[in-house]
Design a protein around this motif. Structure first.
Motif, PDB file in Angstrom:
ATOM      1  N   PRO A  27      56.393  37.238  35.927  1.00  0.00           N
ATOM      2  CA  PRO A  27      55.966  37.622  37.287  1.00  0.00           C
ATOM      3  C   PRO A  27      56.235  39.088  37.611  1.00  0.00           C
ATOM      4  CG  PRO A  27      57.103  35.520  37.334  1.00  0.00           C
ATOM      5  CD  PRO A  27      57.294  36.084  35.950  1.00  0.00           C
ATOM      6  N   ARG A  28      57.268  39.674  36.993  1.00  0.00           N
ATOM      7  CA  ARG A  28      57.612  41.067  37.272  1.00  0.00           C
ATOM      8  C   ARG A  28      56.978  42.026  36.266  1.00  0.00           C
ATOM      9  NH1 ARG A  28      63.875  42.506  38.013  1.00  0.00           N
ATOM     10  NH2 ARG A  28      63.490  41.064  39.747  1.00  0.00           N
ATOM     11  N   TRP A  29      56.998  41.666  34.990  1.00  0.00           N
ATOM     12  CA  TRP A  29      56.517  42.569  33.941  1.00  0.00           C
ATOM     13  C   TRP A  29      55.074  42.312  33.542  1.00  0.00           C
ATOM     14  CZ3 TRP A  29      60.938  43.088  29.726  1.00  0.00           C
ATOM     15  CH2 TRP A  29      62.069  43.621  30.340  1.00  0.00           C
ATOM     16  N   GLY A  30      54.494  41.186  33.943  1.00  0.00           N
ATOM     17  CA  GLY A  30      53.162  40.835  33.492  1.00  0.00           C
ATOM     18  C   GLY A  30      53.178  40.441  32.022  1.00  0.00           C
ATOM     19  N   ALA A  31      52.114  40.767  31.303  1.00  0.00           N
ATOM     20  CA  ALA A  31      51.999  40.392  29.892  1.00  0.00           C
ATOM     21  C   ALA A  31      53.061  41.065  29.024  1.00  0.00           C
ATOM     22  CB  ALA A  31      50.609  40.738  29.368  1.00  0.00           C
ATOM     23  N   ASP A  32      53.635  42.176  29.473  1.00  0.00           N
ATOM     24  CA  ASP A  32      54.675  42.846  28.695  1.00  0.00           C
ATOM     25  C   ASP A  32      55.880  41.942  28.453  1.00  0.00           C
ATOM     26  OD1 ASP A  32      53.235  45.108  28.375  1.00  0.00           O
ATOM     27  OD2 ASP A  32      54.547  46.420  29.550  1.00  0.00           O
ATOM     28  N   ALA A  33      56.146  41.022  29.366  1.00  0.00           N
ATOM     29  CA  ALA A  33      57.253  40.085  29.157  1.00  0.00           C
ATOM     30  C   ALA A  33      57.010  39.230  27.919  1.00  0.00           C
ATOM     31  CB  ALA A  33      57.431  39.203  30.392  1.00  0.00           C
ATOM     32  N   ILE A  34      55.749  38.859  27.677  1.00  0.00           N
ATOM     33  CA  ILE A  34      55.403  38.078  26.488  1.00  0.00           C
ATOM     34  C   ILE A  34      55.643  38.903  25.235  1.00  0.00           C
ATOM     35  CG2 ILE A  34      53.574  36.801  25.314  1.00  0.00           C
ATOM     36  CD1 ILE A  34      52.216  36.468  28.047  1.00  0.00           C
ATOM     37  N   TRP A  35      55.187  40.158  25.278  1.00  0.00           N
ATOM     38  CA  TRP A  35      55.308  40.996  24.071  1.00  0.00           C
ATOM     39  C   TRP A  35      56.777  41.297  23.754  1.00  0.00           C
ATOM     40  CZ3 TRP A  35      51.008  39.178  24.048  1.00  0.00           C
ATOM     41  CH2 TRP A  35      49.915  39.536  24.833  1.00  0.00           C
ATOM     42  N   TRP A  36      57.594  41.583  24.751  1.00  0.00           N
ATOM     43  CA  TRP A  36      59.002  41.916  24.507  1.00  0.00           C
ATOM     44  C   TRP A  36      59.820  40.693  24.074  1.00  0.00           C
ATOM     45  CZ3 TRP A  36      61.137  46.248  23.313  1.00  0.00           C
ATOM     46  CH2 TRP A  36      60.582  47.448  23.766  1.00  0.00           C
ATOM     47  N   SER A  37      59.326  39.501  24.358  1.00  0.00           N
ATOM     48  CA  SER A  37      60.078  38.310  23.961  1.00  0.00           C
ATOM     49  C   SER A  37      60.145  38.158  22.441  1.00  0.00           C
ATOM     50  CB  SER A  37      59.438  37.053  24.569  1.00  0.00           C
ATOM     51  OG  SER A  37      58.188  36.755  23.967  1.00  0.00           O
ATOM     52  N   PHE A  38      59.200  38.754  21.718  1.00  0.00           N
ATOM     53  CA  PHE A  38      59.207  38.661  20.257  1.00  0.00           C
ATOM     54  C   PHE A  38      60.396  39.404  19.639  1.00  0.00           C
ATOM     55  CE2 PHE A  38      54.928  37.287  21.187  1.00  0.00           C
ATOM     56  CZ  PHE A  38      54.658  36.354  20.198  1.00  0.00           C
ATOM     57  N   PRO A  39      60.606  40.694  19.912  1.00  0.00           N
ATOM     58  CA  PRO A  39      61.782  41.348  19.339  1.00  0.00           C
ATOM     59  C   PRO A  39      63.094  40.771  19.851  1.00  0.00           C
ATOM     60  CG  PRO A  39      60.585  42.842  20.809  1.00  0.00           C
ATOM     61  CD  PRO A  39      59.716  41.665  20.586  1.00  0.00           C
ATOM     62  N   VAL A  40      63.152  40.336  21.107  1.00  0.00           N
ATOM     63  CA  VAL A  40      64.390  39.745  21.618  1.00  0.00           C
ATOM     64  C   VAL A  40      64.746  38.484  20.825  1.00  0.00           C
ATOM     65  CG1 VAL A  40      65.430  38.572  23.598  1.00  0.00           C
ATOM     66  CG2 VAL A  40      64.173  40.703  23.938  1.00  0.00           C
ATOM     67  N   GLY A  41      63.755  37.614  20.590  1.00  0.00           N
ATOM     68  CA  GLY A  41      63.991  36.411  19.798  1.00  0.00           C
ATOM     69  C   GLY A  41      64.415  36.729  18.370  1.00  0.00           C
ATOM     70  N   SER A  42      63.827  37.764  17.778  1.00  0.00           N
ATOM     71  CA  SER A  42      64.171  38.144  16.406  1.00  0.00           C
ATOM     72  C   SER A  42      65.602  38.658  16.307  1.00  0.00           C
ATOM     73  CB  SER A  42      63.195  39.213  15.902  1.00  0.00           C
ATOM     74  OG  SER A  42      61.891  38.701  15.795  1.00  0.00           O
ATOM     75  N   LEU A  43      66.050  39.406  17.289  1.00  0.00           N
ATOM     76  CA  LEU A  43      67.432  39.907  17.298  1.00  0.00           C
ATOM     77  C   LEU A  43      68.436  38.758  17.350  1.00  0.00           C
ATOM     78  CD1 LEU A  43      67.030  42.966  19.688  1.00  0.00           C
ATOM     79  CD2 LEU A  43      67.749  43.066  17.286  1.00  0.00           C
ATOM     80  N   VAL A  44      68.167  37.776  18.183  1.00  0.00           N
ATOM     81  CA  VAL A  44      69.052  36.617  18.275  1.00  0.00           C
ATOM     82  C   VAL A  44      69.065  35.855  16.958  1.00  0.00           C
ATOM     83  CG1 VAL A  44      69.376  34.378  19.404  1.00  0.00           C
ATOM     84  CG2 VAL A  44      68.794  36.392  20.771  1.00  0.00           C
ATOM     85  N   SER A  45      67.900  35.673  16.358  1.00  0.00           N
ATOM     86  CA  SER A  45      67.776  34.922  15.108  1.00  0.00           C
ATOM     87  C   SER A  45      68.554  35.567  13.971  1.00  0.00           C
ATOM     88  CB  SER A  45      66.295  34.798  14.730  1.00  0.00           C
ATOM     89  OG  SER A  45      66.140  34.105  13.518  1.00  0.00           O
ATOM     90  N   ILE A  46      68.396  36.877  13.789  1.00  0.00           N
ATOM     91  CA  ILE A  46      69.077  37.531  12.670  1.00  0.00           C
ATOM     92  C   ILE A  46      70.583  37.564  12.881  1.00  0.00           C
ATOM     93  CG2 ILE A  46      68.907  39.903  13.554  1.00  0.00           C
ATOM     94  CD1 ILE A  46      68.373  40.792  10.672  1.00  0.00           C
TER      95      ILE A  46
END
Length: 472
Positions: free
Chosen positions: A417-436
């Motif tokens: 709601p705040r970032w628009g589609a950018d929230a979707i795109w940034w969720s990919f690197p955030v998830g990868s950081l947690v995973s590694i």
């Protein structure tokens, strides 16, 4: 054909891993190239709605591949461990049990998917203008699904036996056929009617069936040591002990693919909210991401086969070295592709969307945010490849659930709601950081060495493993 001895358990680790993984990488690239060429035909000549339809349909297909992937991967590892221990009769029993179970399961999945196609597409929120295209395409793909599954099973089994070249050769046959037949069935020629997007799926169906039959004929012609003959058909009746192990180990590995694909479906539903242009942009970027992930997938698969044979041969002294070589190779190959995408972002995306497409700007933007994170994905996947080859299959599943369901989707949904589609795109690197982060801690602890893949017997469990789980 006699089984190779010492193919993956002797010689320089880095060189052996590279030579074994290159045909796997080649096969993966060919498979992705096939999908990309088909997408180019659809995107350029049938429009953005048809392209968005294939993006939605392919997400569902990947999900259903995950349903049977685990059993195939478990068979690969068990075959590797038995051949590492030079127990060919046991390897044939594993193949027979896996094959019999695999065929029945794949047919059931294909039938269920064919019936539920409209329901699945509507549940994903497929754009209204893309829904008829996606339905026509996906239903024909479901007809091809048993052949696709069996073809994949045979390739994975051969890799477990230390042969990555034969799967590459027959993948080349499949891709050439699919690429050549796509324009024929899309646009029609002579007695062949123009079928539009359905023609792309028909081309895939024919290519998969022909390549599968050719591979089977070749294996029997060469008298491959894993071939099951007429007087051995009893091997296709699953043995309870082996089947239990295949299912117990295979389900968590299959669930890993389901977690990844279901996460992709959820993310696609978020993307679909932003309209067909954003969906098309995401679909084009995802085509490029498939190539970027190819080295990690190939190296992870090669690492699993190589570690499995070394575990079977009780060569624990080589396992840590295989992990290190895999991580370094991933950084080299994946890093090169990431750099190429950043340098030629627009030109690569234009292959799928066309130079004048208004979706290109969206796709360039999301690529800048996401692409670098695939380096982290690669390291995680290599470590997954090591630990699952010993039979430790639960931690990779837990990591994926945390990173993709408990981190990626909530991050995107809460900030959209705040970032628009950018929230979707940034969720990919955030998830990868947690995973590694989680995977590295587990890998270094080394508790995965206590797991086993074969039914627990004194012969199969063997001596206590040696060596550490350190990374460079």
């Amino acid at each position: 054909m006699t089984p190779p001895r010492g193919a993956l358990t002797e010689g320089p680790i880095a060189r052996t891993l590279l030579l074994f993984s290159l045909p796997i990488l080649g096969a993966n690239v060919l498979q992705s190239l096939n999908a990309s060429v088909n997408a180019i035909w659809v995107g350029h000549f049938l429009g953005e709605s048809a392209f968005a339809a294939t993006s939605n349909a392919n997400v569902i297909l990947f999900f259903l591949l995950g349903v049977v992937f685990g059993v195939g991967m478990a068979t690969t590892i068990m075959v590797g461990q038995t051949l590492g221990a030079h127990d060919v009769p046991e390897a044939r029993r594993v193949v027979g049990t896996g094959l019999g179970f695999f065929v029945v399961l794949s047919v059931l999945v294909a039938l269920g998917g064919f019936i539920a196609t409209p329901l699945m597409l509507r549940a994903m929120g497929t754009p209204h203008d893309a829904l008829p295209f996606a339905t026509d395409y996906l239903r024909i793909i479901f007809v091809a699904l048993p052949a696709m599954y069996l073809y994949t099973f045979l390739m994975m089994t051969l890799r477990g036996a230390g042969d990555s070249r034969t799967p590459f050769a027959f993948m080349l046959v499949s891709v050439v056929l699919d690429v050549a037949l796509n324009p024929l069935f899309i646009f029609g020629l002579g007695p062949v009617p123009a079928m539009g997007i359905a023609g792309s799926a028909v081309a895939t169906l024919i290519a998969q069936v022909v390549s599968l039959l050719a591979l089977i004929a070749w294996l029997y012609h060469r008298k491959h040591f894993l071939c099951i003959h007429r007087h051995e058909l009893r091997l296709l009746i699953p043995e309870p002990v082996l089947l239990r192990q295949l299912v117990m180990k295979g389900l968590p590995m299959g669930a890993q693919m389901i977690v990844i694909s279901s996460s992709a479906i959820i993310m696609m539903s978020l993307v679909n909210r932003h309209g067909s242009q954003t969906t098309a942009a995401y679909g084009a970027a995802a085509q490029l991401w498939t190539y970027i992930q190819m080295p990690a997938l190939a190296i992870g698969s090669a690492v699993s086969s190589m570690v499995a044979q070394n575990v079977g041969a009780k060569r624990w002294d080589r396992v840590a070295g295989i992990g290190r070589a895999g991580v370094l190779t991933n950084f080299t190959l994946t890093g090169t592709l990431v750099l190429v995408i950043y340098l030629f972002n627009r030109a690569a995306l234009a292959l799928f969307l066309g130079e004048d497409s208004s979706a290109i700007g969206i796709a360039q933007h999301l690529n800048h945010i996401v692409v670098w994170s695939f380096l982290l994905f690669g390291v995680t996947f290599v470590m997954f490849g090591v630990v699952r080859a010993t039979g430790a299959v639960m931690l990779p599943l837990i990591v994926l659930v945390i990173s993709m369901w408990l981190v990626r989707y909530p991050f995107a949904a809460l900030l959209e709601p705040r970032w628009g589609a950018d929230a979707i795109w940034w969720s990919f690197p955030v998830g990868s950081l947690v995973s590694i982060a989680i995977t590295t801690v587990y890998y270094r602890r080394g508790s995965w060495k206590k797991a086993h893949m074969l039914p627990a017997t004194p012969a199969s469990v063997g001596a206590s493993p040696a060596g550490d789980g350190s990374l460079p």
